[in-house]
Design a protein around this motif. Sequence first.
Motif, PDB file in Angstrom:
ATOM      1  N   ARG A 172      42.715  45.073  32.312  1.00 52.43           N
ATOM      2  CA  ARG A 172      41.625  44.791  33.249  1.00 52.43           C
ATOM      3  C   ARG A 172      40.562  43.897  32.602  1.00 52.43           C
ATOM      4  O   ARG A 172      40.041  42.967  33.245  1.00 52.43           O
ATOM      5  CB  ARG A 172      40.985  46.109  33.700  1.00 52.43           C
ATOM      6  CG  ARG A 172      41.808  46.891  34.714  1.00 52.43           C
ATOM      7  CD  ARG A 172      41.211  48.259  34.963  1.00 52.43           C
ATOM      8  NE  ARG A 172      41.894  48.971  36.051  1.00 52.43           N
ATOM      9  CZ  ARG A 172      41.740  50.257  36.317  1.00 52.43           C
ATOM     10  NH1 ARG A 172      40.920  50.991  35.557  1.00 52.43           N
ATOM     11  NH2 ARG A 172      42.387  50.823  37.320  1.00 52.43           N
ATOM     12  N   SER A 231      41.905  40.458  32.417  1.00 49.77           N
ATOM     13  CA  SER A 231      41.921  39.867  33.758  1.00 49.77           C
ATOM     14  C   SER A 231      40.534  39.358  34.142  1.00 49.77           C
ATOM     15  O   SER A 231      40.405  38.297  34.761  1.00 49.77           O
ATOM     16  CB  SER A 231      42.413  40.885  34.785  1.00 49.77           C
ATOM     17  OG  SER A 231      42.556  40.295  36.056  1.00 49.77           O
ATOM     18  N   ASP A 232      39.505  40.090  33.773  1.00 51.86           N
ATOM     19  CA  ASP A 232      38.134  39.625  34.034  1.00 51.86           C
ATOM     20  C   ASP A 232      37.884  38.286  33.340  1.00 51.86           C
ATOM     21  O   ASP A 232      37.339  37.352  33.947  1.00 51.86           O
ATOM     22  CB  ASP A 232      37.125  40.651  33.520  1.00 51.86           C
ATOM     23  CG  ASP A 232      36.934  41.817  34.475  1.00 51.86           C
ATOM     24  OD1 ASP A 232      37.443  41.746  35.611  1.00 51.86           O
ATOM     25  OD2 ASP A 232      36.287  42.803  34.069  1.00 51.86           O
ATOM     26  N   LYS A 249      40.304  35.636  34.870  1.00 55.52           N
ATOM     27  CA  LYS A 249      40.294  35.620  36.336  1.00 55.52           C
ATOM     28  C   LYS A 249      41.704  35.804  36.914  1.00 55.52           C
ATOM     29  O   LYS A 249      42.076  35.155  37.898  1.00 55.52           O
ATOM     30  CB  LYS A 249      39.660  34.321  36.846  1.00 55.52           C
ATOM     31  CG  LYS A 249      38.239  34.091  36.312  1.00 55.52           C
ATOM     32  CD  LYS A 249      37.578  32.893  36.936  1.00 55.52           C
ATOM     33  CE  LYS A 249      36.249  32.569  36.274  1.00 55.52           C
ATOM     34  NZ  LYS A 249      35.325  33.709  36.175  1.00 55.52           N
ATOM     35  N   GLY A 250      42.471  36.667  36.283  1.00 57.32           N
ATOM     36  CA  GLY A 250      43.814  36.981  36.771  1.00 57.32           C
ATOM     37  C   GLY A 250      44.863  35.926  36.484  1.00 57.32           C
ATOM     38  O   GLY A 250      46.026  36.096  36.872  1.00 57.32           O
ATOM     39  N   ASP A 251      44.480  34.864  35.804  1.00 59.67           N
ATOM     40  CA  ASP A 251      45.401  33.751  35.563  1.00 59.67           C
ATOM     41  C   ASP A 251      46.187  33.979  34.262  1.00 59.67           C
ATOM     42  O   ASP A 251      45.983  33.294  33.257  1.00 59.67           O
ATOM     43  CB  ASP A 251      44.632  32.436  35.497  1.00 59.67           C
ATOM     44  CG  ASP A 251      45.559  31.228  35.372  1.00 59.67           C
ATOM     45  OD1 ASP A 251      46.759  31.375  35.684  1.00 59.67           O
ATOM     46  OD2 ASP A 251      45.080  30.156  34.954  1.00 59.67           O
ATOM     47  N   LYS A 309      42.855  44.028  39.672  1.00 58.22           N
ATOM     48  CA  LYS A 309      42.777  43.015  38.619  1.00 58.22           C
ATOM     49  C   LYS A 309      44.156  42.728  38.028  1.00 58.22           C
ATOM     50  O   LYS A 309      44.297  42.474  36.835  1.00 58.22           O
ATOM     51  CB  LYS A 309      41.814  43.474  37.531  1.00 58.22           C
ATOM     52  CG  LYS A 309      40.392  43.688  38.037  1.00 58.22           C
ATOM     53  CD  LYS A 309      39.446  44.139  36.935  1.00 58.22           C
ATOM     54  CE  LYS A 309      38.032  44.317  37.484  1.00 58.22           C
ATOM     55  NZ  LYS A 309      37.080  44.725  36.426  1.00 58.22           N
ATOM     56  N   LYS A 310      45.164  42.741  38.854  1.00 60.80           N
ATOM     57  CA  LYS A 310      46.530  42.558  38.371  1.00 60.80           C
ATOM     58  C   LYS A 310      46.764  41.122  37.889  1.00 60.80           C
ATOM     59  O   LYS A 310      46.095  40.185  38.326  1.00 60.80           O
ATOM     60  CB  LYS A 310      47.537  42.909  39.470  1.00 60.80           C
ATOM     61  CG  LYS A 310      47.633  41.921  40.610  1.00 60.80           C
ATOM     62  CD  LYS A 310      48.678  42.372  41.627  1.00 60.80           C
ATOM     63  CE  LYS A 310      48.858  41.355  42.750  1.00 60.80           C
ATOM     64  NZ  LYS A 310      49.477  40.106  42.257  1.00 60.80           N
ATOM     65  N   PRO A 311      47.742  40.957  36.995  1.00 63.53           N
ATOM     66  CA  PRO A 311      48.101  39.609  36.531  1.00 63.53           C
ATOM     67  C   PRO A 311      48.936  38.867  37.560  1.00 63.53           C
ATOM     68  O   PRO A 311      49.377  39.449  38.566  1.00 63.53           O
ATOM     69  CB  PRO A 311      48.926  39.898  35.272  1.00 63.53           C
ATOM     70  CG  PRO A 311      49.544  41.233  35.551  1.00 63.53           C
ATOM     71  CD  PRO A 311      48.505  42.006  36.323  1.00 63.53           C
ATOM     72  N   LYS A 312      49.200  37.593  37.294  1.00 70.89           N
ATOM     73  CA  LYS A 312      50.030  36.791  38.198  1.00 70.89           C
ATOM     74  C   LYS A 312      51.495  37.220  38.149  1.00 70.89           C
ATOM     75  O   LYS A 312      52.198  37.135  39.152  1.00 70.89           O
ATOM     76  CB  LYS A 312      49.934  35.307  37.811  1.00 70.89           C
ATOM     77  CG  LYS A 312      48.591  34.676  38.064  1.00 70.89           C
ATOM     78  CD  LYS A 312      48.509  33.273  37.490  1.00 70.89           C
ATOM     79  CE  LYS A 312      49.472  32.316  38.191  1.00 70.89           C
ATOM     80  NZ  LYS A 312      49.277  30.920  37.694  1.00 70.89           N
TER      81      LYS A 312
END
Length: 355
Positions: free
Chosen positions: A166, A169-170, A173-175, A210-213
């Motif tokens: 998480r 991810s912050d 930005k999840g990228d 806040k999951k990843p791609k």
Amino acid sequence: MSEKTEKTTPKFDPTTTISAEFGIFGIPMTEEESKVVLVPVPWEVTTSYGEGASRGPQIIRDASEQIDLFDIEVGKAYEVGYHMRELPEDLMQQNDKYKAIAQELIGMRTSMSDDTAKMDKLAAEVNAACEKMSQWVYDQCSDVLNKGKLLGMVGGDHSTPLGAIRAVSDKFKGDFGVLHIDAHADLRVAYQGFKQSHASIMYNVMTDAKKPKKLVQVGIRDFCEEEYDFSEARPDIKTFYDLELKRRMLKGETWEKICQDILKELPQNVYISFDIDGLDPAFCPHTGTPVPGGMSVDQIFFLFRELHNSGRKIIAFDLNEVSTGGLEPHEVEWDGNVGARILYKMCGWLAKSNA
């Protein structure tokens, strides 16, 4: 400019005798001086089989000082500084308290108790404690990242990295994608009544706000039908099952070709989540839930090298499930040794990837 360079990449003599008070690998650098900062998470509340994962950070730390710092692949990456934060005693105390409660609940379920009210109460207590642990990990990892450091998290059982992912991810930005090395899919909605079980970590990651791609799993060989269906139904999950990997190699495909196929599934930014039981159990036999099969250390190191050479960027990582198996630390020196060497390699590639 020279003063700035000296400050961000301090040098030291690796032949110097090092005091055990320093954080990791005998490297005499404070957190402020170091670029790579490791957060230890001594937690194993929801473990369902073996025990001792909460001692993982300590046995890795104890074994780390014997490692020669020069690495033929990453050279003197250590010169940026590696530092492990102190083991959090408050968290260890909470671990001991709530693990006892969790074990009581597991025992009641195993004996098919009809006291559902008590079981629900115990489950609620454990779930709340695990949520607090995840928040603590999130706060610690966010602090590391906000200071401009490179993050590594050292568990603990595999429930521990939710807060770390998480935090990453912050920052990104999840990228980013997660490269998940494991014997288990860890895609259960819950296990034994525990929502943040070690068997649910990747389900929680991939259903989180806040999951990843992308989640790319490697070496998976122990999973239930529910997990298989969940993976197959999600275009943002790609699972390389151990059985198929072995079939491909037995038919003559090289590990290099297979690594290329794995890496094609990952985006530019990559977070590595490494459960040590992804390896053949011969390498870390005291891990909590060993499964026959798996990969060698050499294969994993080759995968890391190919990941770096592909031009992708390793942005952070976690290493979990190095365990004592309930034995005394001096009785599991092999596991600590293997864990320390894998951790050192992961720190090296993280530093080199962000040079």
